[in-house]
Design an enzyme around this catalytic site. Structure first.
Site, PDB file in Angstrom:
ATOM      1  N   ASP A  95      -3.971  -2.595   3.813  1.00  0.00           N
ATOM      2  CA  ASP A  95      -4.116  -1.956   2.503  1.00  0.00           C
ATOM      3  C   ASP A  95      -5.195  -0.883   2.525  1.00  0.00           C
ATOM      4  O   ASP A  95      -5.178   0.036   1.708  1.00  0.00           O
ATOM      5  CB  ASP A  95      -4.424  -3.016   1.452  1.00  0.00           C
ATOM      6  CG  ASP A  95      -3.200  -3.867   1.206  1.00  0.00           C
ATOM      7  OD1 ASP A  95      -2.944  -4.768   2.028  1.00  0.00           O
ATOM      8  OD2 ASP A  95      -2.475  -3.599   0.233  1.00  0.00           O
ATOM      9  N   ASN A  99      -6.393  -6.518   4.498  1.00  0.00           N
ATOM     10  CA  ASN A  99      -4.999  -6.883   4.349  1.00  0.00           C
ATOM     11  C   ASN A  99      -4.909  -8.189   3.579  1.00  0.00           C
ATOM     12  O   ASN A  99      -5.926  -8.832   3.282  1.00  0.00           O
ATOM     13  CB  ASN A  99      -4.314  -7.002   5.715  1.00  0.00           C
ATOM     14  CG  ASN A  99      -2.793  -6.992   5.596  1.00  0.00           C
ATOM     15  OD1 ASN A  99      -2.207  -6.125   4.981  1.00  0.00           O
ATOM     16  ND2 ASN A  99      -2.163  -8.019   6.168  1.00  0.00           N
ATOM     17  N   LYS A 100      -3.678  -8.589   3.242  1.00  0.00           N
ATOM     18  CA  LYS A 100      -3.480  -9.792   2.436  1.00  0.00           C
ATOM     19  C   LYS A 100      -4.336 -10.953   2.924  1.00  0.00           C
ATOM     20  O   LYS A 100      -4.419 -11.209   4.123  1.00  0.00           O
ATOM     21  CB  LYS A 100      -1.995 -10.175   2.488  1.00  0.00           C
ATOM     22  CG  LYS A 100      -1.615 -11.355   1.642  1.00  0.00           C
ATOM     23  CD  LYS A 100      -2.043 -11.227   0.180  1.00  0.00           C
ATOM     24  CE  LYS A 100      -1.579  -9.962  -0.427  1.00  0.00           C
ATOM     25  NZ  LYS A 100      -2.256  -9.621  -1.697  1.00  0.00           N
ATOM     26  N   ALA A 141       0.781  -1.240   0.000  1.00  0.00           N
ATOM     27  CA  ALA A 141       0.000   0.000   0.000  1.00  0.00           C
ATOM     28  C   ALA A 141       0.814   1.291   0.000  1.00  0.00           C
ATOM     29  O   ALA A 141       0.671   2.118  -0.910  1.00  0.00           O
ATOM     30  CB  ALA A 141      -0.980  -0.027   1.176  1.00  0.00           C
TER      31      ALA A 141
HETATM   32  C1  LIG Z   1       1.754  -2.490   4.353  1.00  0.00           C
HETATM   33  S1  LIG Z   1       1.597  -2.593   2.649  1.00  0.00           S
HETATM   34  C2  LIG Z   1       1.838  -4.256   2.473  1.00  0.00           C
HETATM   35  C3  LIG Z   1       0.544  -4.934   2.250  1.00  0.00           C
HETATM   36  O1  LIG Z   1       0.326  -5.009   0.845  1.00  0.00           O
HETATM   37  C4  LIG Z   1       0.288  -6.376   0.512  1.00  0.00           C
HETATM   38  O2  LIG Z   1      -0.539  -6.638  -0.546  1.00  0.00           O
HETATM   39  P1  LIG Z   1       0.117  -6.829  -2.004  1.00  0.00           P
HETATM   40  O3  LIG Z   1       1.365  -7.631  -1.841  1.00  0.00           O
HETATM   41  O4  LIG Z   1      -0.980  -7.546  -2.776  1.00  0.00           O
HETATM   42  O5  LIG Z   1       0.368  -5.428  -2.526  1.00  0.00           O
HETATM   43  C5  LIG Z   1      -0.233  -7.023   1.766  1.00  0.00           C
HETATM   44  O6  LIG Z   1      -1.596  -6.799   1.942  1.00  0.00           O
HETATM   45  C6  LIG Z   1       0.580  -6.313   2.787  1.00  0.00           C
HETATM   46  O7  LIG Z   1       0.125  -6.374   4.093  1.00  0.00           O
END
Ligand SMILES: CSC[C@H]1O[C@H](OP(=O)(O)O)[C@H](O)[C@@H]1O
Length: 370
Positions: free
Chosen positions: A245, A255-256, A58
């Site tokens: 996110d 979140n993920k 994010a």
């Molecule tokens: C703190 S930002 C990281 C956050 O973003 C990741 O998602 P993605 O890898 O799909 O961009 C994941 O949700 C992380 O926690």
């Protein structure tokens, strides 16, 4: 993999090369074995890089969106169109749209004041650079607040922290969010073990968090996502730290995918579940968790279809949400650069983030009205 100096991980930067201005990114799809920089000289290349997670996470998506608008301005392209494409590249991480909106607002303001293309380009780049700097500062503050909170929540001994996905330098203008806190705990001599969820299907934990933990000299152990439950049952987890996110006004956390089950496990086992995110990830225009748009991604990420090593029969239907949403009641604390809020309530979150609860609504393309 060459050992790199700590300060040398350039995740994203503005570049002025032989082929003109560009947004330069460390290509995260090549890590951990290949450290390769991608130069996006066109916004369309940057949009695709966001879509396939060459740049991800994010806060850094906000920085990428901001530089993307500056790139359009620097190349005399359609800034409004570029902003819409960038903001729509991934729907869940609010930072992307807000980073785009912030720089687009500067472009509009300079143009309305009679500024020409050069002034608009200079103003856009200056604003994107300021956002980048602010994120690095926020990261340092989150690390300090988070480390202090954990020392209260887990007093007296070295900690075993479980984390999910990747939340370090790779997602930030600085040291990251949750992993920045783990780094501070480690530097304070209080990290016994970092348990790293591999984080299927794209393996941000196995590929990226291990890469960052190794660079920082942290004690870490990788595990399959479905092994986390047995760690809790064995009393091997003192705290869970994750990023976010998008955080809704009521404190619900997107979140993920796989984060929500960890929150349930943490509650069942009496383990603190801590979310670390900058204020830019809190979105008061999203009232409750149910309003968060969860990105649905291609099933091939799960089955490997088309990659030559498919795991399921051709044409298998796949459910592949990129995120899940954890209700505020399961969150022990949310840590931002402004401090920590615990328990998580809408008024306390709004106060922590100095955000009035009534905020402008969203325009149709997912961008906030400035
Ligand atoms: C703190 S930002 C990281 C956050 O973003 C990741 O998602 P993605 O890898 O799909 O961009 C994941 O949700 C992380 O926690």
């Amino acid at each position: 993999m060459a050992a790199l100096d700590r300060t040398d991980l350039l995740v994203i930067r503005w570049a002025q090369g032989e082929d003109g201005p560009a947004v330069a990114l460390l290509d995260q799809t090549q890590l951990p074995h290949v450290e390769q920089e991608l130069h996006c000289t066109e916004v369309s290349v940057l949009v695709e890089a966001i879509r396939v997670l060459r740049v991800r996470g994010a806060p850094v998506l906000g920085i990428a969106g901001a530089y993307g608008v500056a790139l359009a301005a620097a190349r005399g392209a359609d800034v409004e169109g570029a902003a819409s494409q960038l903001a729509a590249a991934r729907p869940t991480a609010v930072n992307l749209a807000s980073g785009v909106t912030r720089v687009l607002s500067v472009c509009r303001r300079i143009r309305a004041a009679g500024g020409g293309p050069e002034e608009v380009a200079q103003g856009a780049l200056a604003e994107a650079r300021e956002l980048h700097r602010e994120d690095a500062e926020a990261s340092e503050a989150m690390a300090a607040h988070g480390c202090a909170l954990l020392r209260e929540l887990v007093p007296g001994r070295a900690m075993r922290i479980l984390t999910h996905c990747n939340t370090g330098r790779l997602v930030s203008g600085g040291r990251g969010t949750a992993l920045a806190v783990v780094g501070a705990v480690h530097r304070a001599g209080r990290l016994h073990m970092l348990w790293v969820d591999e984080t299927r299907p794209l393996l941000q934990g196995a590929r990226l968090t291990t890469y960052e933990a190794a660079r920082e000299g942290m004690p870490y152990t990788l595990l399959a996502d479905n092994a986390a439950g047995s760690l809790f049952a064995a009393g091997e987890v003192d705290a869970v730290l994750v990023g976010a996110d998008r955080i809704a006004a009521d404190g619900a956390v997107a979140n993920k995918v796989g984060t929500y089950p960890l929150a349930v496990l943490a509650r069942h086992h009496g383990v603190p579940f801590v979310v670390v995110a900058p204020r830019t990830t809190v979105d008061p225009a999203t009232r409750v968790g149910a309003d968060i748009v969860v990105e649905q991604r291609d099933g091939a990420e799960v089955t490997g279809e088309g990659s030559g090593t498919s795991t399921a029969p051709q044409g298998t239907r796949v459910h592949n949400p990129a995120f899940d949403v954890t209700p505020p009641g399961l969150v022990t604390a949310i840590v931002t650069e402004a401090g920590a809020v615990s328990p998580v309530t809408a008024p306390d979150l709004a106060e922590l983030c100095s955000i009035p609860l009534e905020r402008t609504s969203r325009s149709g393309n997912g961008m906030m009205n400035s």
